[in-house]
Design a protein around this motif. Structure first.
Motif, PDB file in Angstrom:
ATOM      1  N   GLN A   1       0.839  -1.202   0.000  1.00  0.00           N
ATOM      2  CA  GLN A   1       0.000   0.000   0.000  1.00  0.00           C
ATOM      3  C   GLN A   1       0.877   1.258   0.000  1.00  0.00           C
ATOM      4  O   GLN A   1       2.098   1.156  -0.072  1.00  0.00           O
ATOM      5  CB  GLN A   1      -0.974  -0.052   1.186  1.00  0.00           C
ATOM      6  CG  GLN A   1      -0.328  -0.475   2.508  1.00  0.00           C
ATOM      7  CD  GLN A   1      -0.063   0.700   3.422  1.00  0.00           C
ATOM      8  OE1 GLN A   1       0.265   1.780   2.985  1.00  0.00           O
ATOM      9  NE2 GLN A   1      -0.195   0.471   4.722  1.00  0.00           N
ATOM     10  N   PRO A   2       0.283   2.461   0.046  1.00  0.00           N
ATOM     11  CA  PRO A   2       1.094   3.682  -0.042  1.00  0.00           C
ATOM     12  C   PRO A   2       2.260   3.778   0.938  1.00  0.00           C
ATOM     13  O   PRO A   2       3.333   4.277   0.576  1.00  0.00           O
ATOM     14  CB  PRO A   2       0.063   4.791   0.203  1.00  0.00           C
ATOM     15  CG  PRO A   2      -1.207   4.232  -0.353  1.00  0.00           C
ATOM     16  CD  PRO A   2      -1.164   2.767  -0.001  1.00  0.00           C
ATOM     17  N   GLY A   3       2.075   3.298   2.156  1.00  0.00           N
ATOM     18  CA  GLY A   3       3.173   3.321   3.130  1.00  0.00           C
ATOM     19  C   GLY A   3       4.351   2.491   2.668  1.00  0.00           C
ATOM     20  O   GLY A   3       5.518   2.858   2.885  1.00  0.00           O
ATOM     21  N   ASP A   4       4.065   1.372   2.005  1.00  0.00           N
ATOM     22  CA  ASP A   4       5.135   0.507   1.482  1.00  0.00           C
ATOM     23  C   ASP A   4       5.868   1.193   0.331  1.00  0.00           C
ATOM     24  O   ASP A   4       7.085   1.076   0.196  1.00  0.00           O
ATOM     25  CB  ASP A   4       4.559  -0.828   1.008  1.00  0.00           C
ATOM     26  CG  ASP A   4       3.900  -1.596   2.138  1.00  0.00           C
ATOM     27  OD1 ASP A   4       4.555  -1.775   3.174  1.00  0.00           O
ATOM     28  OD2 ASP A   4       2.725  -1.996   1.996  1.00  0.00           O
ATOM     29  N   MET A   5       5.104   1.916  -0.500  1.00  0.00           N
ATOM     30  CA  MET A   5       5.723   2.631  -1.619  1.00  0.00           C
ATOM     31  C   MET A   5       6.623   3.754  -1.106  1.00  0.00           C
ATOM     32  O   MET A   5       7.734   3.970  -1.628  1.00  0.00           O
ATOM     33  CB  MET A   5       4.643   3.207  -2.546  1.00  0.00           C
ATOM     34  CG  MET A   5       5.211   3.822  -3.825  1.00  0.00           C
ATOM     35  SD  MET A   5       6.134   2.583  -4.786  1.00  0.00           S
ATOM     36  CE  MET A   5       6.887   3.616  -6.037  1.00  0.00           C
ATOM     37  N   MET A   6       6.159   4.441  -0.068  1.00  0.00           N
ATOM     38  CA  MET A   6       6.971   5.501   0.533  1.00  0.00           C
ATOM     39  C   MET A   6       8.285   4.925   1.073  1.00  0.00           C
ATOM     40  O   MET A   6       9.365   5.474   0.840  1.00  0.00           O
ATOM     41  CB  MET A   6       6.194   6.188   1.662  1.00  0.00           C
ATOM     42  CG  MET A   6       5.017   7.016   1.187  1.00  0.00           C
ATOM     43  SD  MET A   6       4.167   7.833   2.561  1.00  0.00           S
ATOM     44  CE  MET A   6       5.315   9.196   2.888  1.00  0.00           C
ATOM     45  N   GLU A   7       8.168   3.795   1.764  1.00  0.00           N
ATOM     46  CA  GLU A   7       9.360   3.152   2.334  1.00  0.00           C
ATOM     47  C   GLU A   7      10.321   2.706   1.231  1.00  0.00           C
ATOM     48  O   GLU A   7      11.534   2.867   1.337  1.00  0.00           O
ATOM     49  CB  GLU A   7       8.937   1.962   3.195  1.00  0.00           C
ATOM     50  CG  GLU A   7      10.080   1.316   3.944  1.00  0.00           C
ATOM     51  CD  GLU A   7       9.646   0.114   4.784  1.00  0.00           C
ATOM     52  OE1 GLU A   7      10.533  -0.579   5.295  1.00  0.00           O
ATOM     53  OE2 GLU A   7       8.422  -0.111   4.920  1.00  0.00           O
ATOM     54  N   TRP A   8       9.755   2.149   0.149  1.00  0.00           N
ATOM     55  CA  TRP A   8      10.579   1.670  -0.966  1.00  0.00           C
ATOM     56  C   TRP A   8      11.393   2.816  -1.553  1.00  0.00           C
ATOM     57  O   TRP A   8      12.603   2.692  -1.768  1.00  0.00           O
ATOM     58  CB  TRP A   8       9.672   1.054  -2.045  1.00  0.00           C
ATOM     59  CG  TRP A   8      10.415   0.291  -3.113  1.00  0.00           C
ATOM     60  CD1 TRP A   8      10.667  -1.051  -3.142  1.00  0.00           C
ATOM     61  CD2 TRP A   8      10.998   0.830  -4.316  1.00  0.00           C
ATOM     62  NE1 TRP A   8      11.375  -1.385  -4.279  1.00  0.00           N
ATOM     63  CE2 TRP A   8      11.599  -0.242  -5.015  1.00  0.00           C
ATOM     64  CE3 TRP A   8      11.087   2.111  -4.857  1.00  0.00           C
ATOM     65  CZ2 TRP A   8      12.257  -0.072  -6.232  1.00  0.00           C
ATOM     66  CZ3 TRP A   8      11.756   2.289  -6.071  1.00  0.00           C
ATOM     67  CH2 TRP A   8      12.331   1.203  -6.743  1.00  0.00           C
ATOM     68  N   LEU A   9      10.731   3.945  -1.805  1.00  0.00           N
ATOM     69  CA  LEU A   9      11.420   5.092  -2.393  1.00  0.00           C
ATOM     70  C   LEU A   9      12.443   5.698  -1.435  1.00  0.00           C
ATOM     71  O   LEU A   9      13.550   6.071  -1.832  1.00  0.00           O
ATOM     72  CB  LEU A   9      10.405   6.148  -2.828  1.00  0.00           C
ATOM     73  CG  LEU A   9       9.639   5.823  -4.122  1.00  0.00           C
ATOM     74  CD1 LEU A   9       8.442   6.752  -4.282  1.00  0.00           C
ATOM     75  CD2 LEU A   9      10.554   5.919  -5.341  1.00  0.00           C
ATOM     76  N   GLN A  10      12.058   5.790  -0.160  1.00  0.00           N
ATOM     77  CA  GLN A  10      12.985   6.365   0.820  1.00  0.00           C
ATOM     78  C   GLN A  10      14.227   5.498   1.001  1.00  0.00           C
ATOM     79  O   GLN A  10      15.329   6.010   1.223  1.00  0.00           O
ATOM     80  CB  GLN A  10      12.253   6.616   2.143  1.00  0.00           C
ATOM     81  CG  GLN A  10      11.350   7.846   2.044  1.00  0.00           C
ATOM     82  CD  GLN A  10      10.275   7.930   3.113  1.00  0.00           C
ATOM     83  OE1 GLN A  10       9.992   6.948   3.805  1.00  0.00           O
ATOM     84  NE2 GLN A  10       9.666   9.094   3.247  1.00  0.00           N
ATOM     85  N   ASN A  11      14.058   4.181   0.851  1.00  0.00           N
ATOM     86  CA  ASN A  11      15.214   3.271   0.895  1.00  0.00           C
ATOM     87  C   ASN A  11      16.148   3.477  -0.297  1.00  0.00           C
ATOM     88  O   ASN A  11      17.307   3.077  -0.262  1.00  0.00           O
ATOM     89  CB  ASN A  11      14.752   1.801   0.932  1.00  0.00           C
ATOM     90  CG  ASN A  11      14.215   1.417   2.305  1.00  0.00           C
ATOM     91  OD1 ASN A  11      14.505   2.070   3.309  1.00  0.00           O
ATOM     92  ND2 ASN A  11      13.409   0.374   2.358  1.00  0.00           N
ATOM     93  N   LYS A  12      15.601   4.082  -1.369  1.00  0.00           N
ATOM     94  CA  LYS A  12      16.417   4.399  -2.553  1.00  0.00           C
ATOM     95  C   LYS A  12      16.863   5.866  -2.527  1.00  0.00           C
ATOM     96  O   LYS A  12      17.228   6.440  -3.550  1.00  0.00           O
ATOM     97  CB  LYS A  12      15.610   4.140  -3.845  1.00  0.00           C
ATOM     98  CG  LYS A  12      14.985   2.764  -3.953  1.00  0.00           C
ATOM     99  CD  LYS A  12      16.004   1.658  -4.079  1.00  0.00           C
ATOM    100  CE  LYS A  12      15.301   0.305  -4.153  1.00  0.00           C
ATOM    101  NZ  LYS A  12      16.226  -0.819  -4.015  1.00  0.00           N
ATOM    102  N   ASN A  13      16.754   6.466  -1.336  1.00  0.00           N
ATOM    103  CA  ASN A  13      17.190   7.859  -1.124  1.00  0.00           C
ATOM    104  C   ASN A  13      16.350   8.897  -1.870  1.00  0.00           C
ATOM    105  O   ASN A  13      16.859   9.969  -2.248  1.00  0.00           O
ATOM    106  CB  ASN A  13      18.676   8.033  -1.494  1.00  0.00           C
ATOM    107  CG  ASN A  13      19.573   7.173  -0.614  1.00  0.00           C
ATOM    108  OD1 ASN A  13      19.397   7.124   0.606  1.00  0.00           O
ATOM    109  ND2 ASN A  13      20.510   6.468  -1.238  1.00  0.00           N
TER     110      ASN A  13
END
Length: 406
Positions: free
Chosen positions: A84-96
Motif C-alpha cells: 500500500q502507499p506506506g510501502d511505496m513511501m518506504e521503498w522510495l525512501q530506501n532508494k534515497n
C-alpha cells in the motif's frame, strides 16, 4: 547463478507499472527486457502532478483506500493489503528519494520534480543490468514451445514470462483480444466539463474551496475544490464525478445537465448567513459586501445574474432578489456540452475484464506465465495519486510472484 540459467522476462510497456515491476525483479534469477513503443519511457510519470509526480496518497488503510476506485475496488483490497502507499513511501525512501505529504494528503518527492522518481527507476534498472528498448511497437504475441514470441515492427523476441503493462491504447487491447482476453471497451474517466454559461464567462482561474456538483439524471453528487477554466469547470469535485460516472456519461455522449452549489452549503444556511450580515451591516453597498467565501469578481457576476445593482444598499435588497441570489450561488443549473482531457491525468475506465486475473499473482487465468498490471486492466481511480498506487501495488505483486518461483 550463471547468466545462461536466468529466465527471460519481457515487459511490454515502459511506464509506471512496467518499470516498477522490473525494479523489484531479482537480477540473479531473471534477464529482463522492457519494450516501449515510444521514444521516451515513463511519460505519464513525467507529467503527473504538473511535472512534480503525484506518487501516491497518504491513505494507509486498504479498506479505506479502495473507496477511491470506481472500478477494481473489490479486487484491489487484497492487493493493497500486501503493498500500500506506506510501502511505496518506504521503498522510495530506501532508494534515497525523500518524500513529503501535502495538506490534501497527496504524496510528492521533496524535490517537487518527477525526475527524482524517473531517475530512481532508471538507475535501479541499470544497476540490475536490465535492458530497455524504445520505439518497439508490439504487433503480435504468439505462444510456442512454452515460450512467448513477441513480434514488433522491426524485431522478434522470446520470453519465458510476459508482463503486459502497455496501458489502455486501442492497439494494446486489440492484441489482447486476439489472445482471447475479454475486454471492457475503454471510455475516458478523469475529465473536465465543457460548459458555456454566463456564470462562468471570462472568470478563468476562479476557484471554490468546497463546491457541490450533482448530475440529477444520474442521481450522483460530489463535493470538493472546483475551478473555472476557459472551457468550463474542472478541479477535484468535477474529476471525481467524471470518474464515478465515466460509463454513464459516455452513454449520454457528454450532453447532460449539472446543478452547481458554489458555496457548498444549503440554501437555508446561505440565506441565514445573508440575513445576519444584512442585520449587522444595513448601510453597506451590496457590491462591496464580503458575505461569502468567494472572489469579488464572482460575487459581482452573481449579482449581475440576479439583476441586483452593485451600488444598492444591502437593506434595500428585496426577498425575491435574495432568493435569486441564493439560487445562483447554491443551485445553478448548467448544460454540459462535452468533455476535455484533464492535463495531468489521462485515465480510462475499461480494459481487461477483472475476473480473468488472479489478483494473488496478477497472472492471467487463461495464459500461464502471462501477467498484467496498470491501466490495461479495468481499474481506475479518482485523481490524487491513486492510479499510480494501483500500478505500484500490482507491479510489486508480479515481481514478488516471479521472484518466488525459483
Amino acid at each position: 547463478m550463471q547468466e545462461r540459467s536466468r529466465k527471460k522476462v519481457i515487459i511490454i510497456g515502459g511506464g509506471a507499472a512496467g518499470f516498477f515491476c522490473a525494479a523489484n525483479l531479482d537480477e540473479e534469477k531473471f534477464e529482463v527486457l522492457i519494450l516501449e513503443q515510444n521514444s521516451d519511457v515513463l511519460q505519464k510519470v513525467k507529467i503527473s502532478g504538473g511535472g512534480r509526480c503525484n506518487v501516491s496518497h497518504a491513505c494507509f488503510d486498504p479498506q479505506e483506500l479502495v473507496g477511491f476506485y470506481p472500478r477494481g475496488n473489490k479486487e484491489l483490497r487484497s492487493v493493497f493489503s500486501r503493498f500500500q502507499p506506506g510501502d511505496m513511501m518506504e521503498w522510495l525512501q530506501n532508494k534515497n528519494v525523500e518524500l513529503k505529504i501535502e495538506e490534501d494528503n497527496r504524496i510528492f518527492p521533496m524535490s517537487n520534480s518527477s525526475s527524482s522518481i524517473i531517475n530512481c527507476f532508471i538507475n535501479e534498472i541499470q544497476n540490475k543490468k536490465f535492458e530497455v528498448k524504445t520505439q518497439q511497437s508490439v504487433q503480435k504475441i504468439i505462444f510456442e514451445n512454452e515460450q512467448f514470441l513477441i513480434k514488433t515492427k522491426t524485431n522478434e523476441f522470446k520470453a519465458d514470462f510476459l508482463v503486459f503493462t502497455s496501458g489502455s491504447a486501442p492497439k494494446s487491447l486489440k492484441i489482447l483480444e486476439e489472445l482471447n482476453f475479454k475486454i471492457i471497451p475503454p471510455v475516458p474517466s478523469l475529465f473536465t466539463f465543457n460548459i458555456k454559461d454566463e456564470a462562468l464567462k471570462d472568470l478563468m482561474g476562479t476557484s471554490f474551496l468546497n463546491a457541490e456538483v450533482s448530475i440529477p439524471a444520474l442521481k450522483m453528487e460530489e463535493s470538493g475544490p472546483m475551478l473555472i477554466t476557459h472551457w468550463g469547470l474542472s478541479g477535484p469535485a468535477i474529476l471525481k464525478i467524471s470518474a464515478w460516472k465515466a460509463l454513464e456519461l459516455a452513454k449520454l455522449k457528454y450532453q447532460f445537465e449539472i446543478c452547481v452549489n458554489f458555496l457548498g452549503i444549503d440554501e437555508e444556511t446561505a440565506e441565514n448567513v445573508f440575513k445576519n450580515f444584512k442585520e449587522n451591516n444595513p448601510k453597506k453597498a451590496i457590491g462591496t459586501s464580503k458575505i461569502f467565501e468567494i472572489t469579488t469578481r464572482f460575487w459581482h457576476r452573481v449579482l449581475w445574474l440576479s439583476k441586483i445593482n452593485l451600488d444598492k444598499n444591502i437593506s434595500q435588497i428585496s426577498k425575491v432578489e435574495v432568493q435569486n441570489l441564493i439560487q445562483n450561488l447554491c443551485g445553478r443549473t448548467m448544460k454540459v456540452t462535452g468533455k476535455s482531457t484533464y492535463k495531468d491525468e489521462f485515465v480510462t475506465a475499461g480494459g481487461v475484464y477483472l475476473k480473468e486475473i488472479n489478483f494473488k499473482t496478477m497472472e492471467s487465468k487463461k495464459h500461464k506465465n502471462f501477467y498484467l498490471a496498470g491501466e490495461v486492466l479495468n481499474i481506475d481511480a479518482v485523481t490524487g495519486g491513486f492510479n499510480f498506487q494501483a500500478c505500484w501495488s500490482e507491479a510489486w505483486i508480479i515481481a514478488e510472484s516471479l521472484n518466488q518461483k525459483f
